[in-house]
Design an enzyme around this catalytic site. Structure first.
Site, PDB file in Angstrom:
ATOM      1  N   TRP A   1     -19.946  10.517 -21.464  1.00  0.00           N
ATOM      2  CA  TRP A   1     -20.536  10.390 -20.135  1.00  0.00           C
ATOM      3  C   TRP A   1     -21.988  10.875 -20.156  1.00  0.00           C
ATOM      4  O   TRP A   1     -22.325  11.830 -20.864  1.00  0.00           O
ATOM      5  CB  TRP A   1     -19.747  11.209 -19.121  1.00  0.00           C
ATOM      6  CG  TRP A   1     -18.301  10.849 -19.026  1.00  0.00           C
ATOM      7  CD1 TRP A   1     -17.240  11.576 -19.498  1.00  0.00           C
ATOM      8  CD2 TRP A   1     -17.735   9.670 -18.437  1.00  0.00           C
ATOM      9  NE1 TRP A   1     -16.057  10.934 -19.241  1.00  0.00           N
ATOM     10  CE2 TRP A   1     -16.325   9.762 -18.590  1.00  0.00           C
ATOM     11  CE3 TRP A   1     -18.281   8.554 -17.799  1.00  0.00           C
ATOM     12  CZ2 TRP A   1     -15.464   8.775 -18.110  1.00  0.00           C
ATOM     13  CZ3 TRP A   1     -17.421   7.577 -17.332  1.00  0.00           C
ATOM     14  CH2 TRP A   1     -16.035   7.696 -17.487  1.00  0.00           C
TER      15      TRP A   1
ATOM     16  N   TRP B   1     -15.469  10.508 -14.196  1.00  0.00           N
ATOM     17  CA  TRP B   1     -14.695  10.221 -12.982  1.00  0.00           C
ATOM     18  C   TRP B   1     -14.205  11.479 -12.299  1.00  0.00           C
ATOM     19  O   TRP B   1     -14.012  11.502 -11.084  1.00  0.00           O
ATOM     20  CB  TRP B   1     -13.522   9.296 -13.304  1.00  0.00           C
ATOM     21  CG  TRP B   1     -12.562   9.818 -14.333  1.00  0.00           C
ATOM     22  CD1 TRP B   1     -12.630   9.636 -15.683  1.00  0.00           C
ATOM     23  CD2 TRP B   1     -11.392  10.617 -14.102  1.00  0.00           C
ATOM     24  NE1 TRP B   1     -11.584  10.263 -16.315  1.00  0.00           N
ATOM     25  CE2 TRP B   1     -10.804  10.871 -15.361  1.00  0.00           C
ATOM     26  CE3 TRP B   1     -10.783  11.134 -12.960  1.00  0.00           C
ATOM     27  CZ2 TRP B   1      -9.646  11.633 -15.513  1.00  0.00           C
ATOM     28  CZ3 TRP B   1      -9.622  11.877 -13.108  1.00  0.00           C
ATOM     29  CH2 TRP B   1      -9.074  12.123 -14.364  1.00  0.00           C
TER      30      TRP B   1
ATOM     31  N   ASN C   1     -11.249   1.567   2.216  1.00  0.00           N
ATOM     32  CA  ASN C   1     -10.663   1.505   0.885  1.00  0.00           C
ATOM     33  C   ASN C   1     -11.423   0.581  -0.071  1.00  0.00           C
ATOM     34  O   ASN C   1     -11.600   0.894  -1.253  1.00  0.00           O
ATOM     35  CB  ASN C   1      -9.200   1.069   0.970  1.00  0.00           C
ATOM     36  CG  ASN C   1      -8.487   1.260  -0.357  1.00  0.00           C
ATOM     37  OD1 ASN C   1      -8.456   2.349  -0.902  1.00  0.00           O
ATOM     38  ND2 ASN C   1      -7.938   0.174  -0.895  1.00  0.00           N
TER      39      ASN C   1
ATOM     40  N   GLU D   1       0.834  -1.208   0.000  1.00  0.00           N
ATOM     41  CA  GLU D   1       0.000   0.000   0.000  1.00  0.00           C
ATOM     42  C   GLU D   1       0.871   1.261   0.000  1.00  0.00           C
ATOM     43  O   GLU D   1       0.529   2.263  -0.636  1.00  0.00           O
ATOM     44  CB  GLU D   1      -0.934   0.001   1.214  1.00  0.00           C
ATOM     45  CG  GLU D   1      -1.993  -1.094   1.186  1.00  0.00           C
ATOM     46  CD  GLU D   1      -2.874  -1.016  -0.048  1.00  0.00           C
ATOM     47  OE1 GLU D   1      -3.438   0.055  -0.318  1.00  0.00           O
ATOM     48  OE2 GLU D   1      -2.993  -2.041  -0.761  1.00  0.00           O
TER      49      GLU D   1
ATOM     50  N   TRP E   1       2.178   1.707  -3.501  1.00  0.00           N
ATOM     51  CA  TRP E   1       1.174   2.349  -4.366  1.00  0.00           C
ATOM     52  C   TRP E   1       1.294   3.873  -4.302  1.00  0.00           C
ATOM     53  O   TRP E   1       1.156   4.560  -5.318  1.00  0.00           O
ATOM     54  CB  TRP E   1      -0.241   1.928  -3.946  1.00  0.00           C
ATOM     55  CG  TRP E   1      -0.763   0.676  -4.588  1.00  0.00           C
ATOM     56  CD1 TRP E   1      -0.899  -0.557  -4.003  1.00  0.00           C
ATOM     57  CD2 TRP E   1      -1.246   0.525  -5.929  1.00  0.00           C
ATOM     58  NE1 TRP E   1      -1.426  -1.452  -4.909  1.00  0.00           N
ATOM     59  CE2 TRP E   1      -1.659  -0.817  -6.096  1.00  0.00           C
ATOM     60  CE3 TRP E   1      -1.370   1.403  -7.017  1.00  0.00           C
ATOM     61  CZ2 TRP E   1      -2.188  -1.310  -7.292  1.00  0.00           C
ATOM     62  CZ3 TRP E   1      -1.900   0.914  -8.210  1.00  0.00           C
ATOM     63  CH2 TRP E   1      -2.297  -0.413  -8.340  1.00  0.00           C
TER      64      TRP E   1
ATOM     65  N   TRP F   1      -9.349   6.957  -8.771  1.00  0.00           N
ATOM     66  CA  TRP F   1     -10.505   7.234  -9.618  1.00  0.00           C
ATOM     67  C   TRP F   1     -10.268   6.793 -11.058  1.00  0.00           C
ATOM     68  O   TRP F   1     -11.162   6.240 -11.716  1.00  0.00           O
ATOM     69  CB  TRP F   1     -10.880   8.724  -9.550  1.00  0.00           C
ATOM     70  CG  TRP F   1     -11.793   8.973  -8.395  1.00  0.00           C
ATOM     71  CD1 TRP F   1     -11.464   9.440  -7.159  1.00  0.00           C
ATOM     72  CD2 TRP F   1     -13.196   8.697  -8.357  1.00  0.00           C
ATOM     73  NE1 TRP F   1     -12.570   9.478  -6.345  1.00  0.00           N
ATOM     74  CE2 TRP F   1     -13.650   9.026  -7.061  1.00  0.00           C
ATOM     75  CE3 TRP F   1     -14.112   8.203  -9.278  1.00  0.00           C
ATOM     76  CZ2 TRP F   1     -14.984   8.883  -6.675  1.00  0.00           C
ATOM     77  CZ3 TRP F   1     -15.444   8.054  -8.895  1.00  0.00           C
ATOM     78  CH2 TRP F   1     -15.870   8.387  -7.613  1.00  0.00           C
TER      79      TRP F   1
END
Length: 439
Positions: free
Chosen positions: A290, A343, A325, A258, A261, A366
């Site tokens: 969209w 998004w 999360n 994590e 990341w 996202w």
């Protein structure tokens, strides 16, 4: 005659211990004046004057100020634009060098360039250091020098590159005597800056080792206290990433991933400026048409979509400034795939609400959910909220906490049927990507 000093400019590194820029500043040849700027370029954009992130910063500064006063020094805290603050500082002091830590967001890059130019005009210089990540910029790249765009090979190279000195603490305390000596300066109050103190407690900054050893098994279940809740401390640097990685390395490979990341998403920002500017990482995804139904978006924001796990997550976010999360992935997938909402709408809402908001991680998450980011998975991954509930909140413990009216007539029907939404998303994505070859 103006005192000749160096400056340590604190930003998202609110601690005196194990701080790269502070270490280099205190080892320099001049007394060091510690400063913080409540940046009005940022604060003026905050609509919520009870924004708890501002309160968190204020609490952290008060704690640091007490340490500085005990050392015979003091913060100088400004409520201004950085340009205005440094104009005041340049009038007050003869500044040789300003030390600060890297920031990778576009606004920060532009801000630092402006301040660097101002300092040069006065014979001074800006010096920045890596502090909020373990590796950055070109430190973890492919053998041919190109940046990684997929996490797994990046993480393998990251772990191979890691040496003990990367996690070694900067011994700042050995040089605390080099802070500029002056009487305590008052910090501006939240009220004087137009903000309110909410007074709710913030998560502690100690890593729960029992949690970490069970992190792999528990981290996906939102009803379990299985995550660290350290995001806000990492965001504002009240804990050292080196100290945390040191602890995590010995306790949990999954927990360490994590942290990797975080490095990965910061590297993406550095190598791909179009991402910092608000564009999709995979540029062909800009062609998606969209729906952007505002009524549906507001239902999503309020946690009234008729999908319990989505609604629970959004209500948790609105009430606490935090969301588990796993649930973040579910609600983001729902907004982008089920509702076909851009998004960037969700990214911006999270930016307003999350206590641990970090542009790199938020943007990366996202774009991952929308399928347009750094992800090896194809665009047709659409999370089924019902299956996610069965897997990760089967007893509905998390959902019932946040959606107490679940079994009553007050709870709304789903705003879109799942199968319809999934089919529509695949068609719209497929059309935009000419059959999905870009996925």
């Amino acid at each position: 005659m103006k005192p000749t000093v160096n400056i340590i400019w604190f930003r998202r590194d609110l601690r005196l211990q194990d701080n790269a820029a502070l270490y280099h500043a205190l080892k320099s040849s001049l007394p060091v004046v510690p400063i913080f700027i409540f940046d009005t370029n940022i604060l003026d954009r905050l609509e919520d004057k009870a924004d708890r992130r501002v309160e968190f910063i204020h609490i952290a500064l008060a704690d640091m100020q007490q340490q500085l006063v005990n050392l015979g020094s003091s913060f100088e805290v400004y409520y201004a634009t950085p340009l205005e603050a440094f104009q005041v500082l340049l009038a007050k002091y003869s500044i040789e060098k300003v030390f600060t830590n890297h920031d990778y967001e576009q606004y920060a890059i532009d801000r630092d360039a402006q301040i660097s130019h101002l300092l040069q005009e006065h014979g001074a210089s800006l010096h920045t250091y890596k502090d909020t990540v373990i590796f950055d910029k070109e430190e973890v790249v492919k053998d041919d020098g190109k940046p990684y765009t997929v996490f797994t090979p990046y993480s393998r190279k990251w772990k191979t590159a890691l040496q003990p000195f990367h996690l070694k603490a900067y011994p700042t305390e050995n040089y605390f005597g080099n802070f500029y000596k002056q009487a305590a300066q008052p910090l501006p109050s939240l009220e004087s800056m137009g903000f309110l103190a909410v007074g709710k407690p913030f998560p502690g900054k100690e890593l729960n080792t029992q949690m970490t050893t069970k992190y792999q098994e528990q981290r996906n279940f939102p009803a379990v206290n299985g995550t660290s809740h350290l995001g806000i401390h990492l965001r504002f640097g009240t804990i050292s990433i080196r100290a945390l990685a040191n602890q995590g390395k010995g306790l949990s490979e999954t927990f360490l991933n994590e942290l990797i990341w975080r490095d990965f998403y910061h590297a993406i920002l550095w190598h791909f400026p179009h991402v910092r500017a608000g564009h999709a990482f995979k540029k062909e995804y800009e062609a998606i048409e969209w729906v952007n139904n505002e009524a549906h978006f507001y239902k999503w924001c309020e946690g009234k979509t008729g999908y319990p796990i989505v609604d629970a997550g959004m209500r948790e976010l609105n009430a606490t400034g935090y969301m588990h999360n796993r649930v973040r992935m579910v609600v983001a997938s729902f907004l982008t795939k089920h509702l076909l909402t851009d998004w960037r709408w969700g990214e911006q809402y999270f930016a307003q609400k999350l206590l641990d908001f970090d542009f790199a991680a938020n943007n990366g998450g996202w774009q991952w959910a929308a399928g347009c980011g750094c992800d090896a998975a194809p665009y047709f991954r659409v999370f089924n909220p019902t299956l996610q509930t069965e897997k990760f909140d089967k007893s509905l413990q998390y959902i019932r906490k946040w959606v107490p009216e679940l079994d009553s007539f007050d709870y709304p029907q789903p705003i879109v049927p799942h199968e319809f939404a999934r089919k529509r998303a695949l068609e719209v994505y497929g059309k935009a990507l000419k059959g999905g070859t870009a996925g």
